[in-house]
Design an enzyme around this catalytic site. Sequence first.
Site, PDB file in Angstrom:
ATOM      1  N   HIS A 460      39.889  -0.405 -25.761  1.00 10.47           N
ATOM      2  CA  HIS A 460      38.542  -0.617 -25.229  1.00 10.47           C
ATOM      3  C   HIS A 460      38.611  -0.644 -23.707  1.00 10.47           C
ATOM      4  O   HIS A 460      39.660  -0.933 -23.124  1.00 10.47           O
ATOM      5  CB  HIS A 460      37.959  -1.942 -25.729  1.00 10.47           C
ATOM      6  CG  HIS A 460      37.918  -2.072 -27.213  1.00 10.47           C
ATOM      7  ND1 HIS A 460      36.950  -1.477 -27.987  1.00 10.47           N
ATOM      8  CD2 HIS A 460      38.755  -2.705 -28.083  1.00 10.47           C
ATOM      9  CE1 HIS A 460      37.169  -1.754 -29.261  1.00 10.47           C
ATOM     10  NE2 HIS A 460      38.267  -2.482 -29.348  1.00 10.47           N
ATOM     11  N   SER A 525      62.993  -9.282 -30.535  1.00 12.92           N
ATOM     12  CA  SER A 525      61.925  -9.494 -31.514  1.00 12.92           C
ATOM     13  C   SER A 525      60.735 -10.218 -30.887  1.00 12.92           C
ATOM     14  O   SER A 525      60.898 -11.073 -30.014  1.00 12.92           O
ATOM     15  CB  SER A 525      62.449 -10.328 -32.679  1.00 12.92           C
ATOM     16  OG  SER A 525      63.504  -9.661 -33.330  1.00 12.92           O
ATOM     17  N   LYS A 531      55.843  -2.621 -19.447  1.00 13.15           N
ATOM     18  CA  LYS A 531      56.409  -1.793 -18.384  1.00 13.15           C
ATOM     19  C   LYS A 531      57.660  -1.087 -18.915  1.00 13.15           C
ATOM     20  O   LYS A 531      58.230  -1.491 -19.925  1.00 13.15           O
ATOM     21  CB  LYS A 531      56.765  -2.643 -17.161  1.00 13.15           C
ATOM     22  CG  LYS A 531      55.562  -3.307 -16.503  1.00 13.15           C
ATOM     23  CD  LYS A 531      55.986  -4.128 -15.293  1.00 13.15           C
ATOM     24  CE  LYS A 531      54.771  -4.779 -14.640  1.00 13.15           C
ATOM     25  NZ  LYS A 531      55.161  -5.615 -13.465  1.00 13.15           N
TER      26      LYS A 531
END
Length: 810
Positions: A460, A525, A531
């Site tokens: 969105h 995990s 980035k």
Amino acid sequence: MKFSFIIPVYNTGSLLEKCIESITASSFSDYEIIVINDGSTDDSAAIIDKLTRRFSVIRLINQANSGQGAARNAGVRAAQGEYVWFVDSDDWLLDGAVPRVAKVSAAYSPDVIVLNYVIAFDDGRYVPQSHIASALLGKVIKPSATENVFASVSCWNTPPWRLICKRQLLLDHDIVFAEGVFYEDHPFAIHLMLLAERVFIYPPVSYAYFQRRGSTTNANDRKAFDFLTVRQLSIDLFKRFGKFEEFSELVSSYVSPRNFYEAHVAEPFRQEFIERLGKLITPEDLALLEKVGDPVRIDFVRGAIVGRLPKSEKATVRGVKLLMSAKGRTRLRIAFRARIITSLRHFMRKARSFGTRARQVIEAGHVPALNYRLGVGSRLEHARVDVRLQSEDRDYLVVGSHSLVGGSYIFERGVGTISIGNFSSIGHGTMMICTQPEGIKIGNQVLISWDVTIIDSNSHPLDPELRASDALDWLSGVETGQYGAFKDWNDVAAAPIIIEDRAWIGFGATIMKGVTIGRGAVVASKSVVTKDVAPFTIVGGNPAAFISYVPRGDWNWEDTLAAAHGDPAMRDTLKHSYIHKDYADTLKRYRYSEEFREVVRIIADRHEQPASILDVGAGNGVCAVAFALEKYQVVAIEPGEGPIGGIDAVETMAGHGAWIDPTIFGRLSWERADILTYQTEKRFDVILCRQALHHFSNPYLAVQNIFDLLKPGGTALFVREHVVFDSDDKEAFLKSHPFQKFYGGENAYSVEEYTDFIQKSGLIIEKVLKFGDSPINYEPHSRKIAQDLDERAVAGRPYTFVAAKPGRSI
């Protein structure tokens, strides 16, 4: 000014406030609102006056009652905006429509923007409408290119409030609404779309078309006779632009307006309507209908010619009549066969799921292989491919050899490809969401654990105004069976994702748009990666940050540099050594460094321009490119491969230099070569070795070759060579060097050893610059710091040696 909103008002003042407020609700302000009071007889004038005092953007035009066509034409003539946006006074715009359309107009500069809409009812219901094929949504089209496309954006499907038009286009071509008649929008839309070259089909529902009792649209009275005038205007436009025959199917709907008759002509007026229509039919009209071959339309017109009312027919009765002729039966067979084929294809590609919308779902072992391709020995295990919007006849998921693939692969817009390499594993519950054409790329021997999310967009817009209608747009797609068709992707940030070979993504991790996970990297995990992750590093957390280097047995220089870029502690070292992969910044800083300026001065004192330079061990090419930008003729040689510190990096650095001076390629060349074996017929004025001599496996042979490659009188510069005083000093230097622990390729020599290497080749040493003698050596430190330092406290302190080849330069 961007928009001129044009709003005709006739006895609808009570509804006008909601309409105006829907326009002014956003923060976007580059517009005007032109209200045309079309001779209202109720209290509309007083309401308009009140709104004019409240909203300074309103300009009022008063005119005697002349109809909507005349009112809109008056508004266009008075408008000052780049685009005119038609709005009916009893309708309204949906939240966020104005700023979103403004961004679309700036991005595409179309002649016309076509809006999607909802029908709004008194009880608050919104019913989304879709008249345009999903393949056209969000694209710039030329309407007159094909009949089907033209029909979807004009004629019966495009009332003026769906159209946002460049004002100059209307003025230049005298595109106006028919005046004095209802249904004035037909010739306007036809004329507009026959001339428009760039029409953007805007997917979101942006307009609320209000169905109120008593509106002119819902009234069936004598205004139906106006359509006979509009019909002829429309036919004349098709003839004028040479589309009468080409768009015969569409034109026939005006020649024989059976559907209009059934929907809009009230019973008391039908006989008169038929008789007046019959007098308008020409032989040319009949010939067109015969060409189209629609027996219903032909029968309707033939009846009109003799003044006969058509019988009221339902679709089943019409089907029986079609069977009465051989041509009709042939048409039905062809249509039936095409429908069956289309239905089968639709079923195979868009198997209905989630109860309300068409989705393409592929379960390994349950549905035939559509839109994916598996390499030898690969297997899909509980994997699903979901192509939304348009489903192209191609492979969306491409898997290499010997890979085990689970999870869901969702193509929100029907674009892009998700590719998975060889010997890779994708765990159950993993979801990859692709929204952009460049797709998502997974390399070889990659491990992606369970429940990983990989999404290449923000889904969105971040601006709340621009995402105000996203939920309604999504709901509209569900209700119309076109999941996601109404969504606007223009302001949704998206970028491809790359996961390189041998990376490992831990369970529950999330990889966001534009991220590259480097070779051999590990993502812990539950991490959220926003980035790039450097090769051979371990990252974790939310957002993911550097934890450590991947334990490896063998490192080379290229891998060491790549991994170091992921370690925040190494950032300054990379920058100060001019080996950071931000090539533009690296080149800029080196060119303006005192080190570079001092080296330039040394060369300028010894050689006239244009001197030739051989850059030995060029690394990423920063020195070679910098000298080429100073108009030197430069050849760079580098023995290593790789995009960060090898010969590939030289090419990249040269590209950045070309942005500064496009002529650089006429002075710069490079090749992969080792100075120990490098041979060329060229001889150079200067040979530059920056931090290179201490890396040569055989310094004597290297310097001897340098001697041979120099012109008589040429200069050899050995810049920033690591100097040690004894074995303990060397051990301390190697222990402290940030890269030595990885690839073990560092070295250093005493001044006496360097002197021996140089003099035994036949070169004459002219100057030895110690650490504190020149910024060539002590940068990035300042002169004061360098002078205050005891150079013994600087591990492997850099020295520079200036040597010359005997003889006179030619």
